[in-house]
Design a protein around this motif. Structure first.
Motif, short mmCIF file in Angstrom:
data_model
loop_
_atom_site.label_atom_id
_atom_site.label_comp_id
_atom_site.label_asym_id
_atom_site.label_seq_id
_atom_site.Cartn_x
_atom_site.Cartn_y
_atom_site.Cartn_z
N CYS A 149 0.62 -1.20 -0.04
CA CYS A 149 0.03 0.08 -0.11
C CYS A 149 1.02 1.23 -0.05
N LEU A 150 0.46 2.38 -0.48
CA LEU A 150 1.01 3.58 -0.41
C LEU A 150 0.72 3.97 1.06
N VAL A 151 1.50 4.83 1.46
CA VAL A 151 1.32 5.26 2.94
C VAL A 151 1.70 6.90 2.76
N LEU A 152 0.74 7.78 3.29
CA LEU A 152 0.79 9.25 3.04
C LEU A 152 1.25 9.80 4.47
N ASP A 153 1.62 11.09 4.72
CA ASP A 153 1.81 11.69 5.91
C ASP A 153 0.29 12.24 6.41
N THR A 154 0.40 13.18 7.46
CA THR A 154 -0.76 13.57 7.99
C THR A 154 -1.22 14.87 7.23
N HIS A 192 -11.24 4.57 -7.78
CA HIS A 192 -10.58 4.76 -8.90
C HIS A 192 -9.29 3.87 -8.84
N ARG A 193 -9.18 3.29 -10.05
CA ARG A 193 -7.89 2.51 -10.15
C ARG A 193 -7.15 2.64 -11.32
N ALA A 194 -5.85 3.06 -10.95
CA ALA A 194 -5.07 3.45 -12.19
C ALA A 194 -4.06 2.32 -12.62
N TYR A 195 -3.68 2.42 -13.83
CA TYR A 195 -2.88 1.09 -14.26
C TYR A 195 -1.43 1.55 -15.00
N TYR A 196 -0.65 0.76 -14.63
CA TYR A 196 0.75 1.64 -14.97
C TYR A 196 1.70 0.49 -15.96
N LEU A 197 2.37 1.28 -16.90
CA LEU A 197 3.74 0.25 -17.51
C LEU A 197 4.73 -0.02 -16.63
N SER A 198 5.53 -0.85 -17.33
CA SER A 198 6.72 -1.22 -16.65
C SER A 198 8.18 -1.22 -17.33
N GLU A 199 8.20 -0.44 -18.46
CA GLU A 199 9.38 -0.61 -19.35
C GLU A 199 10.42 0.14 -18.83
N LYS A 200 10.42 1.27 -18.34
CA LYS A 200 11.59 1.88 -17.79
C LYS A 200 11.93 1.50 -16.50
N ILE A 223 -2.78 0.73 -9.06
CA ILE A 223 -3.19 1.25 -7.72
C ILE A 223 -4.49 1.78 -7.51
N GLU A 224 -5.14 1.10 -6.36
CA GLU A 224 -6.46 1.64 -6.26
C GLU A 224 -6.53 2.47 -5.15
N PHE A 225 -7.28 3.77 -5.55
CA PHE A 225 -7.27 4.84 -4.61
C PHE A 225 -8.67 4.88 -3.87
N SER A 226 -8.68 5.64 -2.71
CA SER A 226 -9.80 5.47 -1.83
C SER A 226 -11.05 5.85 -2.40
N ASP A 227 -11.18 6.42 -3.40
CA ASP A 227 -12.34 6.96 -4.17
C ASP A 227 -12.71 5.83 -5.03
#
Length: 271
Positions: free
Chosen positions: A161-166, A252-260, A246-250
């Motif tokens: 998971c992604l972790v944010l600060d306050t 929404h799901r974003a998909y990513y490439l991995s070439e680089k 990544i699935e966000f709290s709203d």
């Protein structure tokens, strides 16, 4: 387990590591009988002890025992934990003048190979990190935030998971540092207020700089990583692991490439 040079299975109950989390640690990959990036791990331990005012560690002796234990493993993990040592009741470190180092052996997490090949999916933790510049970047023993994050993650179907600060700024993942690619540059969170300055993070940044690839340390919210084209997480055990979604709290799901990211996996490994 090696404790201050001797084979032990116990630690003094008055040790400040158990009483107050007063110390630091590092976790290292062992491959073919040698610790990967030992110099970098040692430098981080020394720097952390200096910032925590822990002195009188016999670094040469510690290095010798790390090397000896590493020779026993083809592929494995070594952990070095440093405590300020034993002291009386109360927060004051006065009188705790004999630090303790512990070196322990562990198995390599087998699932990390699958993560490296297939990538992983993240969500966003609801637990945020406190901001404390005095401890920012350090891998200290006060890890209750991470324990709670892992407990929450265990109830989800995501590997990390992604972790944010306050301030809702991206800091790291539950297991390592995070990088994302957007606007023709790599980005990684600045660690001025919280988070761990990972050994692999520094290796990646050194590799990118040596190859004149733009890398920015930044304080950004989720919008920045939502619009990225590639994302990866890294630590010294699993190396570089691509993030496929990544699935966000709203919802929404974003998909990513991995070439680089795949290029970085190969490049950093041989750097």
């Amino acid at each position: 387990m090696i404790v201050n040079g001797s084979s032990e299975t116990q630690l003094d109950i008055t040790d400040r590591a158990t009483q107050y989390g007063d110390g630091c640690f590092t976790t290292m990959l062992v491959k073919d009988g040698k610790v990967k990036y030992w110099d970098a791990h040692l430098t981080r331990l020394q720097s952390t002890c200096e910032r925590l005012f822990i002195s009188s560690i016999n670094w040469g002796e510690l290095t010798l025992h790390v090397s000896e234990l590493a020779k026993q493993q083809k592929l494995g993990v070594l952990k070095v934990l440093i405590s300020r040592g034993s002291g009386g009741r109360g927060y004051s470190p006065e009188g705790a003048n004999t630090p303790v180092y512990i070196v322990s052996q562990h198995s390599f997490p087998a699932h990390y190979r699958d993560w490296q090949r297939k990538g992983i999916e993240l969500n966003v933790s609801s637990i945020t990190l406190a901001k404390q510049p005095l401890l920012a970047g350090l891998k200290h023993l006060n890890r209750l935030e991470q324990v709670l994050i892992k407990r929450e993650l265990a109830n989800d179907a995501f590997q990390d998971c992604l972790v944010l600060d306050t301030d809702d700024v991206i800091v790291e993942s539950s297991v390592g540092n995070v990088f994302w690619y957007g606007e023709n540059a790599w980005h990684t969170p600045a660690l001025n207020f919280s988070g761990v300055e990972g050994v692999m993070r520094n290796q990646v940044m050194a590799y990118l700089s040596a190859n004149q690839v733009p890398i920015h340390q930044c304080r950004e919210g989720l919008n920045s990583i939502q619009s990225a084209s590639e994302v990866f997480v890294c630590n010294s055990l699993m190396g570089i692991v691509p993030v496929s979604a990544i699935e966000f709290s709203d919802g929404h799901r974003a998909y990513y490439l991995s070439e680089k990211t795949r290029d970085l996996q190969n490049g950093v490994m041989n750097y």
